[in-house]
Write an enzyme that holds these catalytic residues in place. Structure first.
Site, mmCIF file in Angstrom:
data_model
loop_
_atom_site.group_PDB
_atom_site.id
_atom_site.type_symbol
_atom_site.label_atom_id
_atom_site.label_comp_id
_atom_site.label_asym_id
_atom_site.label_seq_id
_atom_site.Cartn_x
_atom_site.Cartn_y
_atom_site.Cartn_z
ATOM 1 N N PRO A 253 12.920 9.637 -0.109
ATOM 2 C CA PRO A 253 12.413 8.490 -0.870
ATOM 3 C C PRO A 253 11.206 7.909 -0.132
ATOM 4 C CG PRO A 253 14.429 7.904 0.282
ATOM 5 C CD PRO A 253 14.161 9.340 0.616
ATOM 6 N N ASP A 427 9.616 7.132 5.214
ATOM 7 C CA ASP A 427 10.910 7.413 4.582
ATOM 8 C C ASP A 427 11.676 6.089 4.441
ATOM 9 O OD1 ASP A 427 13.552 8.121 4.029
ATOM 10 O OD2 ASP A 427 13.457 9.954 5.242
ATOM 11 N N HIS A 428 11.890 5.683 3.194
ATOM 12 C CA HIS A 428 12.497 4.361 2.959
ATOM 13 C C HIS A 428 13.964 4.302 3.382
ATOM 14 C CE1 HIS A 428 12.449 0.366 1.609
ATOM 15 N NE2 HIS A 428 11.769 0.494 0.492
ATOM 16 N N ARG A 429 14.567 5.450 3.679
ATOM 17 C CA ARG A 429 15.946 5.409 4.185
ATOM 18 C C ARG A 429 15.970 4.892 5.616
ATOM 19 N NH1 ARG A 429 17.342 11.606 3.238
ATOM 20 N NH2 ARG A 429 15.253 11.664 4.137
ATOM 21 N N VAL A 430 14.828 5.025 6.291
ATOM 22 C CA VAL A 430 14.771 4.687 7.718
ATOM 23 C C VAL A 430 13.904 3.453 7.959
ATOM 24 C CG1 VAL A 430 14.038 5.583 9.979
ATOM 25 C CG2 VAL A 430 15.083 7.127 8.317
#
Ligand code: CAO
Length: 455
Positions: A253, A427-430
């Site tokens: 993402p 990375d929007h997860r991180v």
């Protein structure tokens, strides 16, 4: 309640078959034509259905038993006891049976029996019509290497769309079980495994037709209808990098923040440095400064120098910076190792050597691996902003475009300043948007005044 004996019907050419699956247990209510057991010869497996509805009172066979026509399978409690056995339907030659078909509950119609199976039915009690024992597959028409699985497993696999010939069996003699089908489905869903059909489609469509994502198929166009065309195979590098880029674009993402850095002073310093070092033959480009500036930003924002490992983050305490290099064969990403420990001149020299090796196709695997962050610079070519794709398992990448003179308001007047466009994909997860904005701002501050690197 009457007691009904269910026997193995006429099973065609087979003398003895082995019971490989019990599909009911004592106390189960079964319908007429419901499969009771699965038997297997050395050539085929088939299900033995019940001729009557009722409740299973006793199971007369166990796994591994050898049974033949007339063997007692199950005692049912139900209606219709005492009826005469049904006449056995004539066996149908094996060649007439369809391959790969497993239909556990075929309606008990004589025609269906004749077409579908090399077996017919004989039961102690008179059924309304003979039920069919249906072969899972017919060896005379089945493809070579047909997977070993019971009809119920085949049915289950068909319902899920699982290609059984790609499933590894964990049962006796490699037999495929329900659990094997489930495990295969899970690994395809997680992306760990691709079906052969999916891989073939990807190959045919250049890496992804979206079939696995439930998308409509990739358009197939006969371009020659519209004008002359030429077809050329992708280079090996393009094929490899394309597959990686596709995975990274789909799986991450990713968000891109754009910003500008004022590099007016840095550019003046770069030009004077190059003049001073003219004789050395080493040319310093903005990319060398960017690598150093990024190391400083990565130190301040360590999550940009990390990788996801399941639910954990691996924070790297090394600063290996990859840089995208355009080569005649496609994109390559050599890596400057330990950029934090190297000066601008050393980085420039290494970059020149690695870029040359990349263009000559001489990079070693070690020179292309281990990056903790990547920079993709199109500054020598042009453009304003772009959205680079993260080089997994890294979590961010910096895209840089060509600097240009821009009017910048200093509070009193517009000043001509050399502005460098930055595009940071993360990375929007991180990483959160705020952190990404701060990273860009900090990077801009360093590029605006490089003395900050020392702080
Ligand atoms: N703004 C303005 N000018 C820039 C600049 C920038 N941001 N970056 C470089 N330049 C100038 C250089 O100073 C040099 O100028 P001179 O010829 O006057 O000295 C010129 O552009 C060419 O630079 P370069 O591209 O040879 O050197 P580099 O260090 O900037 O880049 C390398 C090296 C290997 C990264 C580059 O050659 C390259 O391959 N870039 C393409 C990367 C790429 O394809 N990215 C896309 C990936 S996604 O598909």
């Amino acid at each position: 309640m009457a007691s009904i004996d269910i026997f193995v019907p006429d099973i065609g050419d087979f003398d003895e078959v082995t019971v490989i699956e019990l599909m009911v247990k004592v106390g189960d209510t079964v319908k007429a034509d419901q499969s009771l057991i699965t038997v297997e010869s050395d050539k085929a497996s088939m299900e033995i259905p019940s001729s009557h509805a009722g409740v299973v009172k006793e199971i007369k066979v166990k796994l591994g038993d050898k049974v033949k026509q007339g063997s007692l399978v199950v005692l049912l409690e139900g209606e219709g006891a005492g009826a005469a056995p049904a006449p056995a339907a004539a066996p149908v030659p094996a060649a007439a049976a369809p391959a790969q078909i497993s239909v556990p509950n075929v309606p008990a119609a004589p025609v269906a029996v004749a077409q579908a199976a090399p077996v017919s039915v004989a039961v102690a009690a008179l059924p309304a019509a003979p039920a069919a024992a249906v072969p899972a597959h017919n060896p005379t028409t089945a493809p070579v290497g047909l997977p070993h699985a019971s009809p119920s497993v085949r049915k289950y696999a068909r319902e899920l769309g699982v290609p059984l010939n790609e499933v590894k069996g964990s049962g006796l003699k490699g037999r495929i079980t329900d659990s094997d089908v489930q495990a295969f489905t899970r690994s395809v869903m997680s992306g760990a495994v691709q079906t052969l059909a999916g891989a073939a489609q990807n190959k045919a469509t250049g890496g992804g037709d979206g079939a696995g994502l439930g998308l409509i198929p990739w358009p197939k166009v006969d371009f020659a209808k519209f004008g002359p065309i030429e077809r050329k195979e992708l280079s090996r590098i393009k094929k490899i990098s394309g597959a990686n880029l596709l995975r990274n674009a789909i799986m991450i993402p990713a968000v891109t923040n754009h910003d500008d850095a004022d590099i007016s002073d840095l550019e003046a310093f770069r030009v004077s440095t190059n003049k001073e070092n003219e004789k050395s033959g080493v040319k310093v480009t903005m990319l060398a400064f960017l690598i150093k500036a990024c190391v400083a930003a990565l130190k301040k924002f360590p999550e940009f120098n990390s990788s996801l490992d399941g639910d954990a983050l691996i924070y790297k305490q090394f600063y290996h910076i990859g840089f995208a290099a355009d080569t005649p064969n496609g994109l390559m990403v050599p890596v400057i190792k330990d950029a934090d420990k190297k000066g601008i001149m050393q980085i420039s020299v290494e970059m020149g050597e690695l870029a040359k090796k990349a263009r000559d196709g001489k990079l070693s695997p070690a020179e292309m691996t281990g990056a903790s962050f990547t920079i993709s610079s199109l500054g020598g070519i042009g453009g304003r902003y772009f959205t680079p794709i993260i080089n997994a398992p890294e979590v961010a990448i910096l895209g840089v475009c060509k600097s240009s003179m821009q009017p910048v308001w200093d509070g009193k007047a517009f000043q001509p300043r050399l502005m460098l466009p930055l595009s940071l994909t993360w990375d929007h997860r991180v990483i959160d948007g705020a952190a990404a904005a701060r990273f860009n701002v900090y990077l801009g501050q360093i590029l605006g005044d490089f003395r900050r690197v020392l702080l």
